[in-house]
Design a protein around this motif. Structure first.
Motif, PDB file in Angstrom:
ATOM      1  N   PHE A   1       0.823  -1.200   0.000  1.00 16.69           N
ATOM      2  CA  PHE A   1       0.000   0.000   0.000  1.00 16.69           C
ATOM      3  C   PHE A   1       0.861   1.255   0.000  1.00 16.69           C
ATOM      4  O   PHE A   1       2.071   1.209   0.242  1.00 16.69           O
ATOM      5  CB  PHE A   1      -0.935   0.011   1.215  1.00 16.69           C
ATOM      6  N   CYS A   2       0.212   2.379  -0.249  1.00 13.51           N
ATOM      7  CA  CYS A   2       0.854   3.695  -0.172  1.00 13.51           C
ATOM      8  C   CYS A   2       0.025   4.572   0.760  1.00 13.51           C
ATOM      9  O   CYS A   2      -1.201   4.573   0.667  1.00 13.51           O
ATOM     10  CB  CYS A   2       0.922   4.350  -1.550  1.00 13.51           C
ATOM     11  N   ARG A   3       0.687   5.320   1.628  1.00 11.82           N
ATOM     12  CA  ARG A   3      -0.040   6.273   2.466  1.00 11.82           C
ATOM     13  C   ARG A   3       0.851   7.431   2.906  1.00 11.82           C
ATOM     14  O   ARG A   3       0.536   8.144   3.855  1.00 11.82           O
ATOM     15  CB  ARG A   3      -0.660   5.569   3.677  1.00 11.82           C
ATOM     16  N   GLU A   4       1.966   7.621   2.230  1.00  7.71           N
ATOM     17  CA  GLU A   4       2.884   8.683   2.621  1.00  7.71           C
ATOM     18  C   GLU A   4       2.243  10.063   2.550  1.00  7.71           C
ATOM     19  O   GLU A   4       2.553  10.943   3.357  1.00  7.71           O
ATOM     20  CB  GLU A   4       4.140   8.660   1.743  1.00  7.71           C
ATOM     21  N   ALA A   5       1.354  10.263   1.586  1.00  7.74           N
ATOM     22  CA  ALA A   5       0.787  11.600   1.372  1.00  7.74           C
ATOM     23  C   ALA A   5      -0.714  11.646   1.633  1.00  7.74           C
ATOM     24  O   ALA A   5      -1.377  12.621   1.287  1.00  7.74           O
ATOM     25  CB  ALA A   5       1.070  12.065  -0.052  1.00  7.74           C
ATOM     26  N   THR A   6      -1.266  10.581   2.234  1.00  7.24           N
ATOM     27  CA  THR A   6      -2.710  10.527   2.474  1.00  7.24           C
ATOM     28  C   THR A   6      -3.000  10.038   3.888  1.00  7.24           C
ATOM     29  O   THR A   6      -2.164   9.397   4.523  1.00  7.24           O
ATOM     30  CB  THR A   6      -3.403   9.574   1.486  1.00  7.24           C
ATOM     31  N   PHE A   7      -4.188  10.341   4.372  1.00  8.27           N
ATOM     32  CA  PHE A   7      -4.631   9.785   5.656  1.00  8.27           C
ATOM     33  C   PHE A   7      -5.104   8.350   5.459  1.00  8.27           C
ATOM     34  O   PHE A   7      -4.723   7.457   6.193  1.00  8.27           O
ATOM     35  CB  PHE A   7      -5.762  10.634   6.241  1.00  8.27           C
ATOM     36  N   TRP A   8      -5.969   8.161   4.462  1.00  5.46           N
ATOM     37  CA  TRP A   8      -6.497   6.823   4.211  1.00  5.46           C
ATOM     38  C   TRP A   8      -5.503   6.030   3.361  1.00  5.46           C
ATOM     39  O   TRP A   8      -5.002   6.535   2.356  1.00  5.46           O
ATOM     40  CB  TRP A   8      -7.834   6.916   3.479  1.00  5.46           C
ATOM     41  N   PRO A   9      -5.181   4.816   3.765  1.00  3.94           N
ATOM     42  CA  PRO A   9      -4.224   4.011   2.987  1.00  3.94           C
ATOM     43  C   PRO A   9      -4.792   3.632   1.623  1.00  3.94           C
ATOM     44  O   PRO A   9      -5.997   3.376   1.482  1.00  3.94           O
ATOM     45  CB  PRO A   9      -4.019   2.767   3.863  1.00  3.94           C
ATOM     46  N   LYS A  10      -3.935   3.609   0.637  1.00  2.14           N
ATOM     47  CA  LYS A  10      -4.315   3.208  -0.719  1.00  2.14           C
ATOM     48  C   LYS A  10      -3.735   1.825  -0.978  1.00  2.14           C
ATOM     49  O   LYS A  10      -2.526   1.655  -1.148  1.00  2.14           O
ATOM     50  CB  LYS A  10      -3.763   4.213  -1.736  1.00  2.14           C
ATOM     51  N   VAL A  11      -4.589   0.811  -0.975  1.00  4.15           N
ATOM     52  CA  VAL A  11      -4.135  -0.563  -1.188  1.00  4.15           C
ATOM     53  C   VAL A  11      -3.812  -0.743  -2.664  1.00  4.15           C
ATOM     54  O   VAL A  11      -4.650  -0.516  -3.537  1.00  4.15           O
ATOM     55  CB  VAL A  11      -5.203  -1.584  -0.746  1.00  4.15           C
TER      56      VAL A  11
ATOM     57  N   ALA B   1      -7.585  15.791   9.272  1.00  5.58           N
ATOM     58  CA  ALA B   1      -6.796  14.865   8.452  1.00  5.58           C
ATOM     59  C   ALA B   1      -7.698  13.967   7.620  1.00  5.58           C
ATOM     60  O   ALA B   1      -7.431  13.707   6.440  1.00  5.58           O
ATOM     61  CB  ALA B   1      -5.883  14.036   9.348  1.00  5.58           C
ATOM     62  N   GLN B   2      -8.771  13.472   8.232  1.00  3.01           N
ATOM     63  CA  GLN B   2      -9.710  12.630   7.503  1.00  3.01           C
ATOM     64  C   GLN B   2     -10.419  13.421   6.403  1.00  3.01           C
ATOM     65  O   GLN B   2     -10.571  12.938   5.278  1.00  3.01           O
ATOM     66  CB  GLN B   2     -10.735  12.034   8.473  1.00  3.01           C
ATOM     67  N   LYS B   3     -10.857  14.634   6.734  1.00  2.00           N
ATOM     68  CA  LYS B   3     -11.588  15.458   5.770  1.00  2.00           C
ATOM     69  C   LYS B   3     -10.726  15.811   4.570  1.00  2.00           C
ATOM     70  O   LYS B   3     -11.184  15.763   3.418  1.00  2.00           O
ATOM     71  CB  LYS B   3     -12.091  16.723   6.466  1.00  2.00           C
ATOM     72  N   ARG B   4      -9.455  16.133   4.828  1.00  2.00           N
ATOM     73  CA  ARG B   4      -8.554  16.531   3.739  1.00  2.00           C
ATOM     74  C   ARG B   4      -7.833  15.338   3.120  1.00  2.00           C
ATOM     75  O   ARG B   4      -7.137  15.492   2.110  1.00  2.00           O
ATOM     76  CB  ARG B   4      -7.519  17.513   4.263  1.00  2.00           C
ATOM     77  N   ASN B   5      -7.957  14.154   3.746  1.00  2.00           N
ATOM     78  CA  ASN B   5      -7.206  12.962   3.343  1.00  2.00           C
ATOM     79  C   ASN B   5      -5.703  13.269   3.281  1.00  2.00           C
ATOM     80  O   ASN B   5      -5.019  13.001   2.287  1.00  2.00           O
ATOM     81  CB  ASN B   5      -7.681  12.424   1.990  1.00  2.00           C
ATOM     82  N   ARG B   6      -5.211  13.816   4.377  1.00  2.00           N
ATOM     83  CA  ARG B   6      -3.796  14.137   4.527  1.00  2.00           C
ATOM     84  C   ARG B   6      -3.270  13.474   5.791  1.00  2.00           C
ATOM     85  O   ARG B   6      -4.010  13.272   6.758  1.00  2.00           O
ATOM     86  CB  ARG B   6      -3.589  15.650   4.626  1.00  2.00           C
ATOM     87  N   PRO B   7      -1.988  13.140   5.845  1.00  2.00           N
ATOM     88  CA  PRO B   7      -1.431  12.556   7.070  1.00  2.00           C
ATOM     89  C   PRO B   7      -1.605  13.503   8.260  1.00  2.00           C
ATOM     90  O   PRO B   7      -1.607  14.731   8.103  1.00  2.00           O
ATOM     91  CB  PRO B   7       0.055  12.368   6.727  1.00  2.00           C
ATOM     92  N   ARG B   8      -1.741  12.930   9.434  1.00  2.00           N
ATOM     93  CA  ARG B   8      -1.926  13.748  10.642  1.00  2.00           C
ATOM     94  C   ARG B   8      -0.811  14.770  10.782  1.00  2.00           C
ATOM     95  O   ARG B   8      -1.048  15.915  11.153  1.00  2.00           O
ATOM     96  CB  ARG B   8      -1.949  12.845  11.885  1.00  2.00           C
ATOM     97  N   SER B   9       0.423  14.353  10.499  1.00  2.00           N
ATOM     98  CA  SER B   9       1.573  15.243  10.681  1.00  2.00           C
ATOM     99  C   SER B   9       1.555  16.426   9.714  1.00  2.00           C
ATOM    100  O   SER B   9       2.221  17.427   9.941  1.00  2.00           O
ATOM    101  CB  SER B   9       2.881  14.467  10.517  1.00  2.00           C
ATOM    102  N   HIS B  10       0.785  16.308   8.607  1.00  2.00           N
ATOM    103  CA  HIS B  10       0.660  17.416   7.673  1.00  2.00           C
ATOM    104  C   HIS B  10      -0.307  18.480   8.203  1.00  2.00           C
ATOM    105  O   HIS B  10      -0.320  19.611   7.700  1.00  2.00           O
ATOM    106  CB  HIS B  10       0.183  16.927   6.307  1.00  2.00           C
ATOM    107  N   ILE B  11      -1.123  18.093   9.173  1.00  2.00           N
ATOM    108  CA  ILE B  11      -2.043  19.053   9.800  1.00  2.00           C
ATOM    109  C   ILE B  11      -1.328  19.728  10.975  1.00  2.00           C
ATOM    110  O   ILE B  11      -1.121  20.934  10.980  1.00  2.00           O
ATOM    111  CB  ILE B  11      -3.328  18.345  10.268  1.00  2.00           C
ATOM    112  N   LEU B  12      -0.964  18.941  11.961  1.00  2.84           N
ATOM    113  CA  LEU B  12      -0.138  19.398  13.085  1.00  2.84           C
ATOM    114  C   LEU B  12       0.696  18.219  13.556  1.00  2.84           C
ATOM    115  O   LEU B  12       0.182  17.095  13.666  1.00  2.84           O
ATOM    116  CB  LEU B  12      -0.999  19.903  14.252  1.00  2.84           C
ATOM    117  N   LYS B  13       1.944  18.440  13.854  1.00  6.97           N
ATOM    118  CA  LYS B  13       2.811  17.370  14.357  1.00  6.97           C
ATOM    119  C   LYS B  13       2.510  17.116  15.833  1.00  6.97           C
ATOM    120  O   LYS B  13       1.976  17.973  16.541  1.00  6.97           O
ATOM    121  CB  LYS B  13       4.279  17.731  14.154  1.00  6.97           C
TER     122      LYS B  13
END
Length: 406
Positions: A29-39, A225-237
């Motif tokens: 899977f990939c999830r480096e740039a998203t909140f939800w994993p992409k299988v 993070a869920q709404k924007r589909n971004r990793p948590r750390s991209h919102i606030l660390k």
């Protein structure tokens, strides 16, 4: 090997796999740039065959795969299953059952704490796995032959690893030890509620008010993070959440002056106002409604008990070596601290079931002064302390033993 891109191919393959007593499963899977994993790929093997499923194909319906994951007659074998279970849950809405996790089984069988798949395969099969494709882009198409070979190896060698560990568990009568851990995996919630997100934040707060702010801010971050589909750390660390919880800013300028706040937020009144509103909700909570800090939060008490904690850590090493089981599966450092401070009232796994039998009961005995740890012929041993001993420190010269009473 079948590379499956069509629903009819998948249905035919699943019908065959459903006849197997066990299958091995892995995902890429990939999830480096998203909140939800992409299988990006699903690998499955039975004793007779192996398949790769391409979930990125537009026209493929994964319903047959979901049927296999829920089939009660077929055991699903994973290595370090938690992330794969999360992927499958978000893909199908279900948790695969029944389960077998070879990483957990390896800990029960004495292969060390959280052993990697590569090392475990080598220990058991003597095969060396080429890990060069581990961090490649699994969403690219077509996949290279090297990627395909790597993906297949993740499930084909797992068959032999599983059967070896299964036989060891049966011979040592430790299947019940494994099942206790597997039950936790099956019962875990993989759809994390925003209100529970604070539990995964790395860092410490010092009092209930700070904890209440952390809980509110972590929940806000989770929703964003869920709404924007971004990793948590991209919102606030995480360290920014901790700083906010401790500093508790109440104005725009106070937020903007925080050392770790992202620059983009400093220029956004909208985001700043959302944070202020969230912080205010926590600060308005009445004292009796504040959350309690987890476990042993009294720093001074932990400091005073540190010598006892170190002795119980030594005990853990002794009993896990004697029983050929990984330390991590028996007790954590936090568990040990809680046992030292709360004794019989410690609410940790090490005080229940088989863990209590091999470790928890002995930890209490040492803390209560009925057994001690000593060295005999160069080996660390546990010994009964003579009932007549009155001193805090007792030495028996004939055997070269030394133990401490508390």
């Amino acid at each position: 090997m079948n590379f499956i891109t069509k629903t009819h191919q998948l249905k035919a393959a699943i019908d065959i796999l459903l006849k197997s007593q066990f299958i091995t499963v892995d995902t890429e899977f990939c999830r480096e740039a998203t909140f939800w994993p992409k299988v990006c790929l699903i690998q499955i093997a039975s004793p007779e065959t192996a398949i790769l499923i391409d979930p990125l194909e537009r026209d493929i319906d994964l319903t047959p795969f979901a049927k296999l994951m829920s089939a009660k007659e077929t055991l699903k074998v994973f290595h370090s299953a938690r992330q794969d279970l999360e992927m499958i849950y978000h893909l199908t809405g279900l948790i695969p059952k029944p389960l077998f996790d070879t990483q957990i089984a390896a800990m029960v069988c004495g292969h060390g704490d959280s052993i990697s798949y590569e090392r475990l395969v080598f220990h058991i099969t003597k095969h060396k796995i080429n890990k060069s494709s581990c961090f490649t882009n699994w969403s690219q198409r077509p996949l290279s032959q090297q990627q395909i070979n790597y993906a297949l190896a993740d499930v084909t060698h797992l068959r032999e690893v599983y059967t070896s560990l299964r036989d060891t568990l049966q011979q040592s009568n430790r299947y019940s030890w494994l099942n206790e851990e597997i039950n936790k995996l099956e019962e875990e919630t993989y759809d994390l509620s925003p209100e529970e997100a604070w539990k995964k934040v790395k860092g410490r707060v010092h009092n209930p008010r700070e904890l209440s702010v952390l809980q509110k801010i972590a929940a806000w971050r989770e929703r964003e993070a869920q709404k924007r589909n971004r990793p948590r750390s991209h919102i606030l660390k995480d360290h920014t959440l901790i700083e906010i919880a401790i500093q508790q800013p109440r104005t725009r300028n106070q937020i903007r002056n925080l050392r770790t706040i992202p620059r983009i937020y400093k220029n956004s009144d909208h985001i700043t106002d959302q944070l202020l509103k969230t912080i205010e909700e926590a600060l308005k909570m009445k004292k009796e409604a504040l959350p309690t800090l987890n476990r042993c939060s009294n720093y001074q008490e932990k400091k005073e008990k540190q010598s006892q904690v170190e002795i119980i850590k030594l005990l853990l090493k002794v009993v896990t070596t004697e029983n050929n089981v990984a330390t991590r599966i028996v007790a954590t450092n936090d568990d040990i601290t809680e046992i030292v401070i709360k004794r019989e009232k410690a609410d940790v796994l090490a005080m229940r079931g088989w863990r209590f039998d091999i470790f928890g009961s002995k930890a209490l005995a040492i803390l209560n002064g009925t057994i001690g740890i000593g060295v005999q012929n160069g080996t660390i041993k546990l010994f009964d302390i003579p009932h007549a001993a009155k001193e805090d420190l007792v030495q028996e010269r004939g055997r070269g033993l030394l133990w401490t009473k508390y």
